[in-house]
Structure formats: structure tokens, C-alpha cells
Enzyme design. Structure first.
Site, PDB file in Angstrom:
ATOM      1  N   ARG A   1      10.665  -0.049  -6.067  1.00 39.70           N
ATOM      2  CA  ARG A   1      10.185  -1.111  -6.962  1.00 39.70           C
ATOM      3  C   ARG A   1       9.236  -2.018  -6.186  1.00 39.70           C
ATOM      4  O   ARG A   1       9.631  -2.615  -5.173  1.00 39.70           O
ATOM      5  CB  ARG A   1      11.407  -1.884  -7.449  1.00 39.70           C
ATOM      6  CG  ARG A   1      11.186  -2.878  -8.536  1.00 39.70           C
ATOM      7  CD  ARG A   1      12.481  -3.159  -9.241  1.00 39.70           C
ATOM      8  NE  ARG A   1      12.908  -1.971  -9.963  1.00 39.70           N
ATOM      9  CZ  ARG A   1      12.453  -1.612 -11.151  1.00 39.70           C
ATOM     10  NH1 ARG A   1      11.589  -2.363 -11.790  1.00 39.70           N
ATOM     11  NH2 ARG A   1      12.874  -0.510 -11.721  1.00 39.70           N
TER      12      ARG A   1
ATOM     13  N   ASP B   1      -5.552  -1.978 -13.969  1.00 43.74           N
ATOM     14  CA  ASP B   1      -4.115  -2.018 -13.663  1.00 43.74           C
ATOM     15  C   ASP B   1      -3.575  -0.635 -14.013  1.00 43.74           C
ATOM     16  O   ASP B   1      -3.397  -0.299 -15.180  1.00 43.74           O
ATOM     17  CB  ASP B   1      -3.473  -3.111 -14.527  1.00 43.74           C
ATOM     18  CG  ASP B   1      -1.966  -3.188 -14.331  1.00 43.74           C
ATOM     19  OD1 ASP B   1      -1.386  -2.254 -13.741  1.00 43.74           O
ATOM     20  OD2 ASP B   1      -1.369  -4.172 -14.798  1.00 43.74           O
TER      21      ASP B   1
ATOM     22  N   THR C   1       1.956  -0.725  -9.809  1.00 44.82           N
ATOM     23  CA  THR C   1       3.314  -0.770  -9.291  1.00 44.82           C
ATOM     24  C   THR C   1       3.525   0.532  -8.535  1.00 44.82           C
ATOM     25  O   THR C   1       2.720   1.465  -8.641  1.00 44.82           O
ATOM     26  CB  THR C   1       4.364  -0.862 -10.407  1.00 44.82           C
ATOM     27  OG1 THR C   1       4.130   0.193 -11.336  1.00 44.82           O
ATOM     28  CG2 THR C   1       4.309  -2.195 -11.134  1.00 44.82           C
TER      29      THR C   1
ATOM     30  N   TYR D   1      11.049 -11.788   8.620  1.00 47.18           N
ATOM     31  CA  TYR D   1       9.915 -12.468   7.993  1.00 47.18           C
ATOM     32  C   TYR D   1       8.625 -11.921   8.597  1.00 47.18           C
ATOM     33  O   TYR D   1       8.563 -11.670   9.807  1.00 47.18           O
ATOM     34  CB  TYR D   1       9.978 -13.985   8.239  1.00 47.18           C
ATOM     35  CG  TYR D   1      10.363 -14.733   6.999  1.00 47.18           C
ATOM     36  CD1 TYR D   1       9.587 -14.634   5.844  1.00 47.18           C
ATOM     37  CD2 TYR D   1      11.508 -15.521   6.955  1.00 47.18           C
ATOM     38  CE1 TYR D   1       9.937 -15.306   4.685  1.00 47.18           C
ATOM     39  CE2 TYR D   1      11.867 -16.191   5.795  1.00 47.18           C
ATOM     40  CZ  TYR D   1      11.076 -16.086   4.667  1.00 47.18           C
ATOM     41  OH  TYR D   1      11.422 -16.733   3.533  1.00 47.18           O
TER      42      TYR D   1
ATOM     43  N   LYS E   1       6.802   3.487 -10.978  1.00 43.10           N
ATOM     44  CA  LYS E   1       6.777   4.167 -12.282  1.00 43.10           C
ATOM     45  C   LYS E   1       6.451   5.651 -12.048  1.00 43.10           C
ATOM     46  O   LYS E   1       7.211   6.326 -11.361  1.00 43.10           O
ATOM     47  CB  LYS E   1       5.787   3.466 -13.213  1.00 43.10           C
ATOM     48  CG  LYS E   1       6.178   2.005 -13.515  1.00 43.10           C
ATOM     49  CD  LYS E   1       5.269   1.388 -14.557  1.00 43.10           C
ATOM     50  CE  LYS E   1       5.724  -0.002 -14.967  1.00 43.10           C
ATOM     51  NZ  LYS E   1       5.144  -1.067 -14.138  1.00 43.10           N
TER      52      LYS E   1
ATOM     53  N   GLU F   1       5.117 -12.945   7.248  1.00 40.29           N
ATOM     54  CA  GLU F   1       3.936 -13.453   6.522  1.00 40.29           C
ATOM     55  C   GLU F   1       2.675 -13.210   7.349  1.00 40.29           C
ATOM     56  O   GLU F   1       2.698 -13.291   8.574  1.00 40.29           O
ATOM     57  CB  GLU F   1       4.115 -14.942   6.216  1.00 40.29           C
ATOM     58  CG  GLU F   1       5.132 -15.139   5.114  1.00 40.29           C
ATOM     59  CD  GLU F   1       5.436 -16.596   4.830  1.00 40.29           C
ATOM     60  OE1 GLU F   1       4.711 -17.470   5.311  1.00 40.29           O
ATOM     61  OE2 GLU F   1       6.426 -16.844   4.128  1.00 40.29           O
TER      62      GLU F   1
HETATM   63  N1  DSN Z   1       7.948  -3.521 -17.722  1.00 46.75           N
HETATM   64  C1  DSN Z   1       6.907  -2.525 -17.578  1.00 46.75           C
HETATM   65  C2  DSN Z   1       6.934  -1.547 -18.677  1.00 46.75           C
HETATM   66  O1  DSN Z   1       8.013  -1.233 -19.137  1.00 46.75           O
HETATM   67  O2  DSN Z   1       5.900  -1.053 -19.076  1.00 46.75           O
HETATM   68  C3  DSN Z   1       5.566  -3.125 -17.452  1.00 46.75           C
HETATM   69  O3  DSN Z   1       5.637  -4.366 -16.859  1.00 46.75           O
END
Ligand code: DSN
Length: 478
Positions: A279, A241, A270, A64, A273, A66
């Protein structure tokens, strides 16, 4: 790490798991086999490096932590401090940001952290001050009502879902749609492109607290300099974003007006991607918002995931290597080759092409819904997802679009020749699929007819296309 070491590491890990619950070990092995065999065109997916994957599978998961680096609510966080500080340092250097917060568990979490930081910065709310002072457990019901009343009227202007925006930018199925009074900007019906004059007009009329840019299904670059000017003209905080295109920013494909970091007050992303990490999520900002952003946990986040922050540090270190820029450019080159191949074969593409990592096919040109097309492609070994197109007559469930993206196949090494072959396979499936009917004979938006021999033949060709580009080539699970 030698290739042999990678193989040994994954084999040994599976052997240990198999000793406890063999079905989990089998599922993990089956997932690798499935991913190896499928032509993965989901625009938001990728393949993280073995080093990134291995950094997650260890005892950091047991801790943990925090709080923030050097200021934790638990003892014994010195090693977590090391990896969190490293991940943040790599993120700051990679993106040229003055502050990076690497704790968010996902993109939704990163956006929530950003929203609360902006609210805390901009809105005079005694109830929010109390919550931010880490007294959430002490808030009475009356405090929560006050919080709702004090914050409930705040406005957000973001890109509409059917133009390619994201659920977390103020839409009802997500908490952001309940937190904010939301209005959206769309795209020009003739070109499919963002019309900045219309965005400015909407901003003047609506006067949002937050102007959000960023998308999950818009196949073009966004001019963040213009968007910042629009935000400034109405006193809005400008948030970007960049979850989908963070890898293209990291790889310096998107620079100048198209790099969000110098233009936005706050940037979320994120890490899994186009950035090719584990992730998770991340927030970048300047000094003005840093303190509020660092309160993300426990304000809106559960305890940080130290094992994932360790993997973020590894992946961000990889993204700082010179070869990542080459990778990022190849993602876009491949998307353009795929788009060109589809256009030459007669497909209709939203905006007529792409200048990022994704392509949006309007499959109504093939007489199909997105749902029919998605399933027919899946039957043929091609993994995509259905997606709305602007002004979609089929709504968000059936849709009229198929979104495809190139980060994952580019990681495997496929190039322009293979993209053209992929376009041929997609076109073959879509042009040979016809809408089906329901049990009562009525037209169905879900059922479709595709000769299984065509699906099998395309599946075989897709597998052949992948053979020279093995996924995790060093990993032999035996
Ligand atoms: N789930 C992602 C996507 O496929 O674009 C975005 O949240």
C-alpha cells in the site's frame, strides 16, 4: 524462498504478536481466512506477494529518513538510502521514466506532491518559494494568506467523478478541490466514452494550469497522446494518475498512445492496485519537475516509510520479471470474459464492455441501486463496491452502479471459465434481489429483499469456484 519458509515466517510472526496482544494475532489470521473465502472483485485491491508483505514487517519501520537519498535530515540512513534507491531504480526501469519518487504513502499523497511540484514550477509565488525552501514553520499567518491568494486562482481540469474520475482530481471532499478552481470533463452520454473534442473545447474555454487524466471507474483506455496535445494547445501541464492501471502499463498491455509515461509531464500512481505491491504511492516525472517532486517530504508528506519503500523495491523487482506481462494481459482477458458473461446474461455495462481491468455494471437495469446490489452481493460472498455511473440519478451515496475488477482474482489464478461462472453468480444475485421498503412502507434506496437460500447457495458456489485457487497456498497458519 521455499514455500516452507513462507509458512514458517508468517507463523512465527503471528506467534510473536500473539505473545503480546492475542486479539491482534487473531484478527490478522481471521483476515487471511476471510480473504481466502471471498470472491474479491474490488477493482482497486490485489494480493501482494509474500516477499512484499514480509519486507514490510521489520525494523525499517523504526527509522526516520526525511529528505532524499544521500541528503537526509537524520543520521544513520544508509540502509534506507539503499532501499529507496533500489525502489526508484526499479520504477525508472519498469516504466521508462527518467525520475521516480517512491516516498508517497498513498495515491492522494502522490497527487499532492505532484500538484505542489507543478505549482512551484509554474506559478510565481514568493510565499510558495518560502514554503518550498523548507521554512514552512517560519511562515507567518500573513504568509499563508499570501500563499492562498497567490495560488488560489489556479485551475485544474479533470475527469468528472460520475464519469469515473477521482476525488483527488479537484473535487470538494478532497483538499485538491479547495486548492484549485476546478472544472471537469465527462463522457459522451451515448457511448460512455471520453469525447476528446469536448475535452479540447473545455480546455480552450477554461485554460487550466493542470490537465489531469486518469480514473478509478472508467472501463476503457485513454489516449494520452491526444490528451497531451490538448494540454499543449492551452499551455497546461499534463498529469496522469495511473493508480488503477499502473500494472497494465508495467506489463506492457497499455503501450504507445495508451502508455502515459512518454506523454505526461508527470505521472502519479499507487503501488498496491494492479501493480500488486505494498500500500503506497509513487511519482514519475522528467528532469524539469524532479527537484520539486523530491521536496514532497516535508512539503506535503510526513516522514518516509522505509519499510514500505523496501516492499516497493521488492514488488517493482517482481513487476520487471517477464511473467508480470503475462499476468497483466490475463487481468484484461479476465475483465473482458467477465464483461462478456454479464452482457450475454442481459446486464447493462457502462460503455458496453471493457478494455482494462474493470467493469461497471449499471444495476438500474435490475431495478436496484448500487447500495442494494453491493449488499446483496456481499451477502452472497461476492465483494464489490457501489459506484456512480455517468449522470447518476442516485448520487454518489446510493449510486446506480457496481464496479468490479479482476486484478485480485487473476493473482489467484482464476481464468476465463471462472469469470463466466462469476458472471453467472453476479447475475443470479442481482436478478433475484428486489428493492425493499423502509419502516413506513416507503421505497428505500438501501433496503433490499434477497431470499437467504439464494445468498447461501451463491456463497457456496463462489467458495467452490475459489477452492482450486488457494490464496497464499504456502501459508499454513495451523
Ligand atoms: N479507493 C480507490 C479505489 O477504490 O478506486 C481509489 O482511491
Amino acid at each position: 524462498m521455499s514455500r516452507n519458509a513462507e509458512s514458517t515466517a508468517f507463523r512465527s510472526a503471528l506467534e510473536v504478536v500473539r505473545g503480546v496482544e492475542p486479539r491482534v494475532a487473531d484478527a490478522i489470521a481471521a483476515e487471511l481466512a476471510d480473504q481466502r473465502e471471498s470472491l474479491k472483485l474490488i477493482a482497486s485491491e490485489n494480493y501482494a506477494s509474500p516477499a512484499t508483505l514480509l519486507a514490510m514487517g521489520n525494523w525499517f519501520s523504526d527509522k526516520y529518513a526525511e529528505g532524499t537519498v544521500g541528503r537526509r535530515f537524520y543520521a544513520g540512513c544508509q540502509n534506507v538510502d539503499t532501499v529507496e534507491a533500489l525502489a526508484a531504480e526499479h520504477a525508472r526501469e519498469l516504466f521508462g521514466a527518467s525520475h521516480a519518487y517512491v516516498q508517497p504513502h498513498s495515491g492522494i499523497d502522490a497527487n499532492l506532491v505532484a500538484f505542489w511540484a507543478i505549482l512551484a514550477d509554474r506559478v510565481e509565488s514568493p510565499a510558495l518559494r518560502k514554503a518550498q525552501a523548507r521554512q514552512v514553520n517560519d511562515l507567518t499567518e500573513a504568509d499563508w494568506f499570501a500563499l492562498r491568494r497567490e495560488l488560489g486562482d489556479q485551475r485544474m481540469l479533470g475527469m468528472s467523478l460520475d464519469a469515473g474520475g477521482h476525488l483527488t482530481h479537484g473535487f470538494r471532499p478532497n483538499i485538491s478541490g479547495k486548492m484549485f478552481d476546478q472544472r471537469s470533463y465527462g463522457t459522451d452520454p451515448a457511448t460512455g466514452l471520453i469525447d476528446y473534442d469536448r475535452v479540447a473545447e473545455a480546455a480552450r474555454e477554461f485554460k487550466p494550469l493542470i490537465l489531469v487524466a486518469g480514473y478509478s471507474a472508467y472501463p476503457r483506455k485513454v489516449n494520452f497522446r491526444i490528451m497531451r496535445e490538448i494540454a499543449d494547445s492551452v499551455g497546461a501541464t499534463f498529469m496522469v494518475d495511473m493508480a488503477h492501471f499502473a500494472g497494465l502499463v508495467a506489463g506492457k498491455v497499455f503501450t504507445g498512445d495508451f502508455d502515459p509515461v512518454p506523454h505526461a509531464h508527470i505521472v502519479t500512481t499507487t503501488t498496491h492496485k494492479s501493480l500488486r505491491g505494498p500500500r503506497g504511492g509513487m511519482v514519475l516525472c522528467g528532469p524539469e519537475l524532479a527537484d520539486q517532486v523530491d521536496r514532497g517530504c516535508p512539503m506535503v508528506l510526513g516522514g518516509p516509510l522505509p519499510h514500505v519503500m523496501a516492499a516497493k523495491a521488492v514488488a517493482l523487482a517482481e513487476a520487471r520479471r517477464p511473467d508480470f506481462a503475462d499476468y497483466a494481459q490475463r487481468i484484461v482477458d479476465n475483465a473482458q470474459a467477465l464483461a462478456d458473461g454479464l452482457l450475454r446474461r442481459g446486464a447493462t455495462l457502462v460503455t458496453g464492455g471493457t478494455d482494462n481491468h474493470l467493469v461497471l455494471i449499471d444495476v438500474s437495469g435490475y431495478g436496484l441501486t448500487g447500495r442494494q446490489a453491493e449488499q446483496a452481493l456481499l451477502d452472497s460472498g461476492i465483494v464489490t463496491n457501489r459506484n456512480s455511473v455517468p449522470q447518476d440519478p442516485n448520487g454518489a451515496w446510493y449510486t446506480s452502479g457496481i464496479r468490479i475488477g479482476t486484478p485480485a482474482l487473476t493473482t489467484r489464478g482464476l481464468g476465463a471459465t471462472e469469470m463466466d461462472a462469476t458472471a453467472e453468480l453476479i447475475h443470479t444475485v442481482l436478478s433475484q434481489t428486489t428493492p425493499g421498503s423502509g419502516p413506513d412502507g416507503a421505497p428505500s434506496k438501501a433496503k433490499y429483499v434477497l431470499d437467504p437460500a439464494v445468498a447461501e447457495s451463491v456463497g457456496k458456489q463462489a467458495a467452490d469456484l475459489l477452492t482450486p485457487f488457494p490464496l497464499y497456498p504456502a501459508v499454513d497458519l495451523g
